[in-house]
Design an enzyme around this catalytic site. Structure first.
Site, PDB file in Angstrom:
ATOM      1  N   ALA A 161      30.956  39.856  38.373  1.00  0.00           N
ATOM      2  CA  ALA A 161      30.228  40.726  39.294  1.00  0.00           C
ATOM      3  C   ALA A 161      30.098  40.099  40.684  1.00  0.00           C
ATOM      4  O   ALA A 161      30.345  40.757  41.697  1.00  0.00           O
ATOM      5  CB  ALA A 161      28.843  41.047  38.733  1.00  0.00           C
TER       6      ALA A 161
ATOM      7  N   SER B 158      25.252  28.690  40.005  1.00  0.00           N
ATOM      8  CA  SER B 158      25.169  27.353  39.438  1.00  0.00           C
ATOM      9  C   SER B 158      26.225  27.207  38.350  1.00  0.00           C
ATOM     10  O   SER B 158      26.235  27.978  37.387  1.00  0.00           O
ATOM     11  CB  SER B 158      23.781  27.093  38.853  1.00  0.00           C
ATOM     12  OG  SER B 158      23.774  25.874  38.136  1.00  0.00           O
TER      13      SER B 158
ATOM     14  N   LYS C 269      47.069  47.684  29.226  1.00  0.00           N
ATOM     15  CA  LYS C 269      46.193  48.489  28.374  1.00  0.00           C
ATOM     16  C   LYS C 269      46.451  49.961  28.664  1.00  0.00           C
ATOM     17  O   LYS C 269      46.215  50.432  29.772  1.00  0.00           O
ATOM     18  CB  LYS C 269      44.719  48.143  28.632  1.00  0.00           C
ATOM     19  CG  LYS C 269      43.739  48.993  27.810  1.00  0.00           C
ATOM     20  CD  LYS C 269      42.300  48.663  28.151  1.00  0.00           C
ATOM     21  CE  LYS C 269      41.336  49.586  27.411  1.00  0.00           C
ATOM     22  NZ  LYS C 269      39.929  49.344  27.782  1.00  0.00           N
TER      23      LYS C 269
ATOM     24  N   PRO D 172      43.871  57.870  25.135  1.00  0.00           N
ATOM     25  CA  PRO D 172      44.881  57.418  26.085  1.00  0.00           C
ATOM     26  C   PRO D 172      44.436  57.555  27.539  1.00  0.00           C
ATOM     27  O   PRO D 172      43.572  58.376  27.861  1.00  0.00           O
ATOM     28  CB  PRO D 172      46.044  58.374  25.810  1.00  0.00           C
ATOM     29  CG  PRO D 172      45.358  59.664  25.456  1.00  0.00           C
ATOM     30  CD  PRO D 172      44.084  59.265  24.724  1.00  0.00           C
TER      31      PRO D 172
ATOM     32  N   ILE E 124      33.027  46.510  34.035  1.00  0.00           N
ATOM     33  CA  ILE E 124      33.711  46.103  35.261  1.00  0.00           C
ATOM     34  C   ILE E 124      33.856  47.278  36.222  1.00  0.00           C
ATOM     35  O   ILE E 124      33.721  47.117  37.439  1.00  0.00           O
ATOM     36  CB  ILE E 124      35.065  45.456  34.919  1.00  0.00           C
ATOM     37  CG1 ILE E 124      34.809  44.055  34.327  1.00  0.00           C
ATOM     38  CG2 ILE E 124      35.965  45.350  36.136  1.00  0.00           C
ATOM     39  CD1 ILE E 124      36.043  43.326  33.882  1.00  0.00           C
TER      40      ILE E 124
END
Length: 505
Positions: free
Chosen positions: A22, A46, A85, A103, A353
């Protein structure tokens, strides 16, 4: 015509809290779009704090993102161990032993303004056994383990399909970090220990770090994951739980060795307490079990996943706890939450995502000045809420359509009350095959059709406009469609061969 914001009002600095997928997707797109704006962009993360890092599947929109930031697709596949994919293979979701495919492409070809599935329904009602999957080039490629690029100018609807990617999320974040740094993004590796708020406006003024830094900014982007350091902890925006709608609240993930020449698709297999994902990468397989903690223990889930791996395990189980839902507001004051800080709807259709991507795109579309006009935040919150609700409803359909009778989780999902927007969609399709599309739908008509057909939620009636053609004419036309798809398959190549040719190795 009004000019843009004055020099005094312009955003001069953006601070992104958190890295991972992100944070670095946000940094890359903001840096690219805001070129020449003289805006300083800083990412604070971090390295001592891990990320969830199991977002390995995507939808085709990810390739728009890579084009937007001028990142070559072949480079992404090569550097992240990525694969193609073409969709999702759903196994045992309707009932054990049954499967269907979702699909990234169309079914058949429309004619005279009538969608293909109405002609298919007409023949089905007349007693013809014609699997819907036979009319999807995308589905047939995936089933055969083949891949080819979509034609630039398809001759008809049969050639229209798209593709997405699987990739190693940690490798993607590293690649994006390198690109962002090249585009001038500052990277601070330090642990965040606090923040300061403006005493009058309540806006975030700065981020305080363990290393003694005080990082000031005009606009803050919260990519701190489930911790939601800014949107939740600093600004107190509540989280709305949708656990009543999406009861799975845990996932256990584990990588494994590859076990064969995997097809270009995600495999999603329903299990008594949830479902398992299997994702092929170039260097390993990604595996996970998403489950309801009310129906199976963490130890049992981990053992179940381990027993179902096709290749040897390459790591220990990684347990992830989550609560499906989203923030009451995604943009509050001078802070916008992106990624897990904004919400999470489980990884069933790889939407995490794409929600990052659309979140940053909407921010750029409504980009503020330092006055932060509330109208901009209100529109951002309105459209983002709609987007989350639409995805939630699509995911709920996967659960509600099941016929896994006698399993408590699935019995509950099959009988739970549905949100009215989803119930309305189902009613209209069951009535006459009408596909309803709302504002801010992530998944369009073919995706919904694949679910309705996969779960046997088919109407007895069809669009009367389909009666223009006789049954004999339609049988002949659908036969030609199947022939055209079979001819097209001859131009596709085995998945691994297509990958090697595109990646140059």
């Amino acid at each position: 015509m009004k000019s843009g914001p004055s020099g005094q009002d312009r955003i001069r600095s953006i601070v992104i809290v958190g890295g991972g997928t992100a944070g670095w997707m946000s940094a890359c797109l903001l840096a690219h779009r805001l070129q020449r704006q003289q805006i300083k962009i800083t990412v604070i993360e971090s390295s001592a704090i891990g990320t969830v890092g199991v977002g390995e599947g995507t939808v085709p929109a990810i390739r728009d993102f890579f084009r937007d930031i001028e990142l070559d697709e072949a480079l992404v596949l090569r550097e992240t161990g990525g694969t193609f994919k073409l969709g999702v293979d759903f196994r045992d979701w309707l009932r054990p032993g049954h499967s269907f495919f979702h699909p990234f492409g169309l079914y058949g070809a429309r004619s005279r303004g009538v969608q293909f599935h109405h002609y298919w329904l007409k023949l089905r009602k007349a007693g013809h056994d014609l699997p819907l999957a036979d009319y999807s080039l995308c589905t047939q490629m995936a089933k055969a383990g083949l891949f080819m690029q979509p034609p630039a100018n398809p001759a008809n609807d049969l050639g229209i399909f798209d593709w997405a990617m699987h990739f190693d999320a940690a490798r993607l974040a590293k690649l994006l970090r390198i690109l962002a740094s090249k585009n001038g993004v500052e990277h601070i590796d330090d642990r965040i220990i606090g923040h300061t708020l403006h005493p009058e406006t309540g806006n975030i003024q700065s981020i305080e770090t363990e290393g003694g830094l005080s990082v000031a900014g005009d606009l803050f982007v919260d990519c701190s994951g489930f911790r939601a350091l800014l949107i939740g902890q600093a600004l107190g925006v509540p989280y709305i739980s949708w656990n009543d709608f999406l009861p799975c609240d845990r996932a256990v993930a584990m990588p494994s060795e590859l076990a064969g020449n995997e097809a270009p698709c995600t495999v999603s297999t329903a299990l008594p307490a949830g479902w398992q994902w299997t994702i092929p990468l170039q260097h390993r397989a990604g595996n996970g079990y998403v489950y309801s903690s009310a129906h199976i223990s963490d130890d049992e889930a981990a053992a179940t996943l381990k027993s179902r791996l096709k290749g040897a395990a390459l790591g220990e189980p990684n347990l992830i706890r989550f609560n499906a839902g989203c923030r009451a507001r995604f943009w509050s004051r001078n802070c916008v939450a992106i990624g897990l800080a904004a919400g999470f709807l489980e990884p069933l259709e790889s939407t995490s995502i794409t929600l990052i991507q659309t979140g940053v795109e909407k921010l750029l579309d409504l980009f503020p000045d330092r006055n932060f006009d509330p109208a901009l935040a209100a529109e951002y919150n309105r459209t983002t809420t709609l987007e989350y609700e639409r995805i939630r409803d699509f995911l709920m359909l996967h659960y509600a359509g099941n016929q896994r009778v006698g399993e408590p989780l699935w019995d509950h999902c099959r009988t739970m009350e549905l949100p009215e927007k989803l119930a309305h969609k189902i009613r209209l399709f069951r009535s006459r095959g009408k596909l309803v599309r709302y504002e801010w739908e992530t998944f369009l008509d073919p995706s919904w059709l694949s679910m309705y057909a996969g779960f046997g939620m088919l109407p007895d009636r069809y669009d009367p406009m389909a009666d223009y053609f006789t049954n004999d004419e339609l049988v002949s036309a659908l036969g030609r469609m199947r022939e055209a798809i079979n001819a097209a398959l001859k131009h596709a190549k085995p998945h691994r061969q297509a990958l090697a040719e595109m990646c140059g190795s």
